[in-house]
Motif scaffolding. Structure first.
Motif, PDB file in Angstrom:
ATOM      1  N   GLN A 227       0.812  -1.221   0.000  1.00 23.21           N
ATOM      2  CA  GLN A 227       0.000   0.000   0.000  1.00 23.21           C
ATOM      3  C   GLN A 227       0.843   1.269   0.000  1.00 23.21           C
ATOM      4  N   HIS A 228       2.076   1.184   0.516  1.00 21.95           N
ATOM      5  CA  HIS A 228       2.930   2.366   0.601  1.00 21.95           C
ATOM      6  C   HIS A 228       4.069   2.328  -0.412  1.00 21.95           C
ATOM      7  N   ALA A 229       3.929   1.466  -1.426  1.00 19.14           N
ATOM      8  CA  ALA A 229       4.954   1.386  -2.466  1.00 19.14           C
ATOM      9  C   ALA A 229       5.000   2.688  -3.255  1.00 19.14           C
ATOM     10  N   GLY A 230       6.201   3.061  -3.672  1.00 16.80           N
ATOM     11  CA  GLY A 230       6.336   4.293  -4.445  1.00 16.80           C
ATOM     12  C   GLY A 230       5.678   4.203  -5.801  1.00 16.80           C
ATOM     13  N   GLN A 231       5.596   3.004  -6.347  1.00 13.71           N
ATOM     14  CA  GLN A 231       4.976   2.815  -7.659  1.00 13.71           C
ATOM     15  C   GLN A 231       3.920   1.729  -7.566  1.00 13.71           C
ATOM     16  N   GLN A 232       2.683   2.088  -7.839  1.00 15.83           N
ATOM     17  CA  GLN A 232       1.600   1.116  -7.882  1.00 15.83           C
ATOM     18  C   GLN A 232       1.533   0.473  -9.272  1.00 15.83           C
ATOM     19  N   ALA A 233       0.813  -0.607  -9.380  1.00 20.79           N
ATOM     20  CA  ALA A 233       0.747  -1.355 -10.637  1.00 20.79           C
ATOM     21  C   ALA A 233      -0.603  -1.151 -11.307  1.00 20.79           C
ATOM     22  N   GLY A 234      -0.605  -1.213 -12.619  1.00 26.02           N
ATOM     23  CA  GLY A 234      -1.846  -1.108 -13.379  1.00 26.02           C
ATOM     24  C   GLY A 234      -2.667  -2.377 -13.278  1.00 26.02           C
ATOM     25  N   VAL A 235      -3.925  -2.272 -13.686  1.00 30.35           N
ATOM     26  CA  VAL A 235      -4.847  -3.404 -13.595  1.00 30.35           C
ATOM     27  C   VAL A 235      -4.327  -4.607 -14.371  1.00 30.35           C
ATOM     28  N   HIS A 236      -3.860  -4.389 -15.579  1.00 30.09           N
ATOM     29  CA  HIS A 236      -3.367  -5.493 -16.405  1.00 30.09           C
ATOM     30  C   HIS A 236      -2.139  -6.143 -15.775  1.00 30.09           C
ATOM     31  N   GLU A 237      -1.243  -5.343 -15.208  1.00 26.70           N
ATOM     32  CA  GLU A 237      -0.033  -5.889 -14.595  1.00 26.70           C
ATOM     33  C   GLU A 237      -0.366  -6.767 -13.398  1.00 26.70           C
ATOM     34  N   VAL A 238      -1.298  -6.317 -12.560  1.00 27.86           N
ATOM     35  CA  VAL A 238      -1.714  -7.108 -11.402  1.00 27.86           C
ATOM     36  C   VAL A 238      -2.341  -8.424 -11.852  1.00 27.86           C
ATOM     37  N   ALA A 239      -3.218  -8.349 -12.836  1.00 28.46           N
ATOM     38  CA  ALA A 239      -3.894  -9.559 -13.311  1.00 28.46           C
ATOM     39  C   ALA A 239      -2.897 -10.547 -13.891  1.00 28.46           C
ATOM     40  N   ALA A 240      -1.960 -10.060 -14.700  1.00 24.39           N
ATOM     41  CA  ALA A 240      -0.989 -10.946 -15.339  1.00 24.39           C
ATOM     42  C   ALA A 240      -0.073 -11.592 -14.312  1.00 24.39           C
ATOM     43  N   ALA A 253      -6.105 -29.684  -9.967  1.00 23.15           N
ATOM     44  CA  ALA A 253      -7.201 -30.384  -9.290  1.00 23.15           C
ATOM     45  C   ALA A 253      -8.057 -29.449  -8.443  1.00 23.15           C
ATOM     46  N   VAL A 254      -7.516 -28.308  -8.040  1.00 21.64           N
ATOM     47  CA  VAL A 254      -8.288 -27.344  -7.243  1.00 21.64           C
ATOM     48  C   VAL A 254      -9.400 -26.776  -8.122  1.00 21.64           C
ATOM     49  N   PRO A 255     -10.661 -26.833  -7.691  1.00 21.73           N
ATOM     50  CA  PRO A 255     -11.746 -26.390  -8.579  1.00 21.73           C
ATOM     51  C   PRO A 255     -11.891 -24.884  -8.724  1.00 21.73           C
ATOM     52  N   GLY A 256     -11.427 -24.117  -7.727  1.00 22.76           N
ATOM     53  CA  GLY A 256     -11.644 -22.686  -7.834  1.00 22.76           C
ATOM     54  C   GLY A 256     -10.770 -21.869  -6.909  1.00 22.76           C
ATOM     55  N   VAL A 257     -10.532 -20.633  -7.335  1.00 17.33           N
ATOM     56  CA  VAL A 257      -9.793 -19.652  -6.544  1.00 17.33           C
ATOM     57  C   VAL A 257     -10.742 -18.477  -6.315  1.00 17.33           C
ATOM     58  N   ALA A 258     -11.057 -18.219  -5.056  1.00 14.93           N
ATOM     59  CA  ALA A 258     -11.911 -17.094  -4.689  1.00 14.93           C
ATOM     60  C   ALA A 258     -11.013 -16.033  -4.061  1.00 14.93           C
ATOM     61  N   PHE A 259     -10.843 -14.919  -4.735  1.00 15.11           N
ATOM     62  CA  PHE A 259      -9.890 -13.909  -4.286  1.00 15.11           C
ATOM     63  C   PHE A 259     -10.452 -13.085  -3.137  1.00 15.11           C
ATOM     64  N   LEU A 260      -9.566 -12.691  -2.234  1.00 15.27           N
ATOM     65  CA  LEU A 260      -9.909 -11.705  -1.218  1.00 15.27           C
ATOM     66  C   LEU A 260      -9.556 -10.320  -1.744  1.00 15.27           C
ATOM     67  N   SER A 261     -10.244  -9.317  -1.228  1.00 10.50           N
ATOM     68  CA  SER A 261      -9.988  -7.960  -1.726  1.00 10.50           C
ATOM     69  C   SER A 261      -8.776  -7.339  -1.039  1.00 10.50           C
ATOM     70  N   GLY A 262      -8.504  -7.713   0.205  1.00 11.88           N
ATOM     71  CA  GLY A 262      -7.252  -7.372   0.871  1.00 11.88           C
ATOM     72  C   GLY A 262      -6.894  -5.910   0.931  1.00 11.88           C
ATOM     73  N   GLY A 263      -7.855  -5.047   1.216  1.00 10.69           N
ATOM     74  CA  GLY A 263      -7.545  -3.636   1.351  1.00 10.69           C
ATOM     75  C   GLY A 263      -7.635  -2.826   0.080  1.00 10.69           C
ATOM     76  N   GLN A 264      -7.979  -3.455  -1.031  1.00 12.19           N
ATOM     77  CA  GLN A 264      -8.187  -2.712  -2.270  1.00 12.19           C
ATOM     78  C   GLN A 264      -9.497  -1.918  -2.185  1.00 12.19           C
ATOM     79  N   SER A 265      -9.649  -0.931  -3.043  1.00 11.20           N
ATOM     80  CA  SER A 265     -10.938  -0.260  -3.149  1.00 11.20           C
ATOM     81  C   SER A 265     -11.949  -1.228  -3.757  1.00 11.20           C
ATOM     82  N   GLU A 267     -13.864  -0.869  -6.310  1.00 14.53           N
ATOM     83  CA  GLU A 267     -13.781  -0.900  -7.771  1.00 14.53           C
ATOM     84  C   GLU A 267     -12.512  -1.586  -8.250  1.00 14.53           C
ATOM     85  N   ASP A 268     -11.391  -1.380  -7.546  1.00 18.20           N
ATOM     86  CA  ASP A 268     -10.138  -2.021  -7.948  1.00 18.20           C
ATOM     87  C   ASP A 268     -10.229  -3.538  -7.817  1.00 18.20           C
ATOM     88  N   ALA A 269     -10.830  -4.017  -6.728  1.00 17.00           N
ATOM     89  CA  ALA A 269     -10.972  -5.456  -6.539  1.00 17.00           C
ATOM     90  C   ALA A 269     -11.781  -6.072  -7.680  1.00 17.00           C
TER      91      ALA A 269
END
Length: 342
Positions: A227-240, A253-265, A267-269
């Motif tokens: 959260q305090h990084a000098g440079q944040q990442a774009g949406v595409h970079e995070v996804a990739a 074999a794992v059927p699914g990954v359910a992401f946590l939002s982890g402090g994101q806004s 809309e960002d999540a």
């Protein structure tokens, strides 16, 4: 262990782009969130708030299950129905948080290990009788100077694996959540490395404890700069970066990954989840969906403010966020939809 029951429940929870609503805040945490809006932290207010959320009209089109706190699963609603039955009447599968919190890890300053294994077999049996069909256990991993340590990763992975094995014995689908925290100023590459270490330790431990991977769900962090990084990442970079980490470390074999939002806004999540599903275009072996708490609840809580007269507008706010996240889980989210609150 009944593998077919576990697999069927997991498939249901991951059905057709649906996600999970996390309502498992402890009583003190719920009180902190209520305090922001002048709401008294009473048992009735906690009951009414959570009942309002899960009874939102049409919510089951977007959300398959809700993770509850122990108090909530044991409650009856204002009209006298057991909470789990009320949820089932609205098409929402009850889940339960079973850990007892992250505590300081001896010998590892700045790191924590999650506790709650003592008596868990008996508690799971009771939770199943009360209607819970899935559970959640959260570990927290800190990035810092020399952190995470191998000792912390192994201790938390072993606890998650033992919890998962006990859940499956009770015919409850375990959600395993090794959250890599966003606290700090680390860059996205440091987060990638820590997330990879975490996932490798986790799946080694799950294998050692003979956990049936097709009968669990991974609740994962996205790969993000601190959260305090000098440079944040774009949406595409995070996804990739997140997809690359999953492909390298999560078994098919794992059927699914359910992401946590982890402090994101909020809309960002949503945007990050959508970008992953667009980049992957349905090719991943796992469903990619959401398991959000604040990123789903916050607009509804802000609208409700403890006033029964605000129930309809609060439910509309939750339905809107759930609808946007379902679209993201299908790779169909349009940021313009944020303007279309019912």
């Amino acid at each position: 262990m009944n593998r077919s029951v576990l697999e069927e429940t997991a498939r249901h929870l991951l059905d057709a782009g649906k996600g999970l609503l996390a309502l498992d805040e402890s009583t003190p945490t719920c009180g902190k969130r209520f305090a922001d809006y002048g709401i008294d932290n009473t048992e009735n207010n906690r009951r009414d708030y959570r009942a309002m959320l899960v009874s939102t009209p049409g919510l089951a089109e977007y959300v398959s299950g809700a993770i509850l706190y122990d108090e909530t699963l044991r409650m009856t609603t204002a009209d006298g129905r057991p909470f789990a039955r009320m949820m089932a009447d609205h098409g929402i599968t009850p889940g339960i948080k079973v850990d007892t919190g992250a505590k300081d890890l001896a010998g590892h300053p700045g790191e924590k290990v999650t506790e709650g294994l003592d008596g868990l077999r008996e508690r799971l049996g009771e939770y199943h009788q009360l209607g819970a069909r899935f559970a959640k256990w959260r570990a927290v991993i800190t990035i810092g100077d020399g952190l995470p340590s191998r000792g912390c990763l192994v201790a938390n992975a072993q606890a998650l694996a033992r919890y998962a094995a006990l859940c499956q014995e009770a015919e409850i689908v375990p959600i395993v959540e090794p959250e890599v925290l966003l606290d700090g100023a680390h860059d996205i590459d440091r987060c990638y490395h820590a997330t990879e270490q975490t996932l490798r330790c986790l799946f080694d431990a799950l294998h050692d404890q003979r956990v049936h991977l097709a009968g669990l769900i991974l609740k994962a962090s996205m790969v993000l700069p601190g959260q305090h990084a000098g440079q944040q990442a774009g949406v595409h970079e995070v996804a990739a970066a997140t997809l690359r980490c999953l492909y390298a470390n999560v078994p098919a074999a794992v059927p699914g990954v359910a992401f946590l939002s982890g402090g994101q806004s909020n809309e960002d999540a949503t945007a990050h989840l959508d970008a992953m599903n667009r980049l992957d275009a349905g090719q991943a072996p796992w469903k990619l969906t959401f398991s959000y708490a604040r990123a789903l609840q916050q607009p509804a809580l802000a609208a409700w403010r403890g006033d029964a007269a605000n129930v309809n507008v609060a439910q509309s706010a939750l339905a809107h966020r759930a609808r946007c996240n379902r679209a993201a889980a299908l790779g169909q989210y349009d940021p313009e939809d944020e303007k279309k609150v019912a």
